[in-house]
Motif scaffolding. Structure first.
Motif, short mmCIF file in Angstrom:
data_model
loop_
_atom_site.label_atom_id
_atom_site.label_comp_id
_atom_site.label_asym_id
_atom_site.label_seq_id
_atom_site.Cartn_x
_atom_site.Cartn_y
_atom_site.Cartn_z
N MET A 1 0.84 -1.18 0.00
CA MET A 1 0.00 0.00 0.00
C MET A 1 0.89 1.24 0.00
SD MET A 1 -3.14 -0.72 2.46
CE MET A 1 -4.42 -1.77 1.84
N SER A 2 1.59 1.48 1.02
CA SER A 2 2.55 2.56 1.23
C SER A 2 2.12 3.89 0.61
CB SER A 2 3.94 2.17 0.78
OG SER A 2 4.00 1.84 -0.56
N GLU A 3 0.96 4.34 0.97
CA GLU A 3 0.54 5.68 0.59
C GLU A 3 0.68 6.56 1.81
OE1 GLU A 3 -4.23 5.71 1.15
OE2 GLU A 3 -3.49 4.53 -0.54
N ALA A 4 1.05 7.83 1.60
CA ALA A 4 1.28 8.75 2.70
C ALA A 4 -0.04 9.09 3.38
CB ALA A 4 1.95 10.01 2.21
N VAL A 5 0.00 9.12 4.70
CA VAL A 5 -1.20 9.46 5.47
C VAL A 5 -0.79 10.40 6.60
CG1 VAL A 5 -1.02 7.43 6.99
CG2 VAL A 5 -3.21 8.53 6.70
N THR A 6 -1.61 11.42 6.84
CA THR A 6 -1.38 12.36 7.93
C THR A 6 -2.27 11.96 9.10
OG1 THR A 6 -0.95 14.12 6.34
CG2 THR A 6 -1.43 14.79 8.59
N PHE A 7 -1.68 11.88 10.29
CA PHE A 7 -2.45 11.50 11.47
C PHE A 7 -2.01 12.31 12.67
CE2 PHE A 7 1.27 8.86 11.30
CZ PHE A 7 1.68 8.70 12.61
N ALA A 19 0.86 0.88 6.04
CA ALA A 19 1.43 -0.45 5.83
C ALA A 19 0.33 -1.48 5.59
CB ALA A 19 2.27 -0.85 7.03
N ALA A 20 -0.78 -1.37 6.31
CA ALA A 20 -1.88 -2.32 6.17
C ALA A 20 -3.15 -1.69 6.71
CB ALA A 20 -1.57 -3.61 6.92
N ILE A 21 -4.27 -2.20 6.23
CA ILE A 21 -5.58 -1.73 6.70
C ILE A 21 -6.42 -2.96 7.01
CG2 ILE A 21 -7.70 -0.52 6.10
CD1 ILE A 21 -6.04 1.32 4.34
N ILE A 22 -7.01 -2.97 8.19
CA ILE A 22 -7.98 -4.00 8.57
C ILE A 22 -9.20 -3.29 9.12
CG2 ILE A 22 -8.49 -5.96 10.06
CD1 ILE A 22 -5.53 -6.59 10.16
N GLY A 23 -10.30 -3.40 8.41
CA GLY A 23 -11.54 -2.76 8.84
C GLY A 23 -11.36 -1.25 8.87
N GLU A 24 -11.67 -0.64 10.02
CA GLU A 24 -11.55 0.81 10.16
C GLU A 24 -10.19 1.22 10.70
OE1 GLU A 24 -14.71 2.29 12.57
OE2 GLU A 24 -16.26 1.55 11.24
N GLN A 25 -9.34 0.24 11.03
CA GLN A 25 -8.02 0.54 11.57
C GLN A 25 -6.96 0.47 10.48
OE1 GLN A 25 -7.40 -2.24 14.75
NE2 GLN A 25 -8.25 -0.84 16.26
N ALA A 26 -5.95 1.31 10.64
CA ALA A 26 -4.84 1.31 9.70
C ALA A 26 -3.55 1.19 10.49
CB ALA A 26 -4.83 2.61 8.89
N LEU A 27 -2.61 0.47 9.92
CA LEU A 27 -1.28 0.34 10.49
C LEU A 27 -0.36 1.24 9.69
CD1 LEU A 27 0.42 -1.26 12.58
CD2 LEU A 27 0.98 -2.81 10.74
N VAL A 28 0.28 2.20 10.39
CA VAL A 28 1.09 3.20 9.72
C VAL A 28 2.53 3.09 10.21
CG1 VAL A 28 1.46 5.68 9.45
CG2 VAL A 28 -0.84 4.77 9.42
N CYS A 29 3.47 3.18 9.27
CA CYS A 29 4.89 3.17 9.60
C CYS A 29 5.36 4.62 9.67
CB CYS A 29 5.69 2.41 8.55
SG CYS A 29 7.45 2.30 8.93
N TYR A 30 5.87 5.01 10.84
CA TYR A 30 6.35 6.37 11.05
C TYR A 30 7.64 6.29 11.86
CZ TYR A 30 6.53 11.11 13.03
OH TYR A 30 6.93 12.36 13.42
N ARG A 31 8.75 6.75 11.31
CA ARG A 31 10.07 6.72 11.94
C ARG A 31 10.44 5.31 12.42
NH1 ARG A 31 10.67 12.26 15.51
NH2 ARG A 31 10.45 13.68 13.76
N ASP A 32 10.33 4.35 11.53
CA ASP A 32 10.69 2.95 11.77
C ASP A 32 9.88 2.30 12.90
OD1 ASP A 32 12.56 3.00 9.73
OD2 ASP A 32 14.14 3.72 11.08
N ARG A 33 8.73 2.83 13.23
CA ARG A 33 7.82 2.25 14.21
C ARG A 33 6.45 2.17 13.57
NH1 ARG A 33 10.68 -0.28 17.92
NH2 ARG A 33 12.16 1.05 18.95
#
Length: 189
Positions: A1-7, A19-33
């Motif tokens: 996926m790797s699209e930029a997202v602001t949170f 990084a991944a989306i399951i349902g309404e939750q998203a997993l985001v990679c920010y500063r190697d975390r």
């Protein structure tokens, strides 16, 4: 996926890669975390954002990162009953407690027919018995004679003078709390 997202995280806007989306939750990679997002906000626990390394991710997110497809649950219609999620350990215990209290109430009714005895006092954990402090030992700095000083005499922490019984010189003593009280001595000539 790797699209930029602001949170939103810790009072600031951050930009990470999805990084991944399951349902309404998203997993985001920010500063190697990795952070879990819901509604554009990083999820928190006790005021701190939930952050994961690649190895500490929950199993379902690890599978999602590997590309294993998770089929979304079928959307229940009005006629379908809504499935209940499996409760966690604490929630299961809380759900079992009402059944256990009903059994206890039934047994309490049976016991009420018997004569009640005197109430039993349970010991409290905080009421630890402390042994009395033995006298504090102070050695004379001049002749090294041993003197036992009662704790009450110097418990305030202020220094006081003690005359030596052997050499009759006076020396200063101050009781210092450690794990037990110890004496600090000083000689004056």
């Amino acid at each position: 996926m790797s699209e930029a997202v602001t949170f939103w995280m810790e009072n600031k806007n951050c930009v990470g890669k999805t990084a991944a989306i399951i349902g309404e939750q998203a997993l985001v990679c920010y500063r190697d975390r990795y952070y879990l997002l819901q509604g554009g906000v990083a999820q928190t626990r006790e005021g701190k954002p939930l952050r994961y390394s690649r190895t500490s991710l929950p199993a379902n997110w690890k599978r999602a990162l590997k590309g294993e497809v998770q089929l979304p649950a079928a959307v229940p219609t009005a006629s379908d009953p809504v499935p209940e999620p499996i409760p966690r350990k604490r929630q299961r215990k809380a759900a079992e407690k009402p059944a256990m209290t009903e059994q206890k109430q039934e047994s309490a009714v049976d016991k009420s027919a018997m004569e009640p005895g005197p109430p039993v006092k349970s010991p409290k954990k905080n009421e630890a018995r402390t042994s009395p402090q033995p006298p504090v030992v102070a050695n004379c700095p001049y002749c090294n004679a041993r003197h036992e000083i009662p704790l009450e005499k110097g418990k305030s922490g202020k220094p006081f003078f003690v005359p030596c019984t052997r050499c009759s010189n006076e020396f200063a003593v101050r009781l210092v709390p450690v794990t037990i009280y110890q004496a600090q001595v000083a000689g004056f000539r």
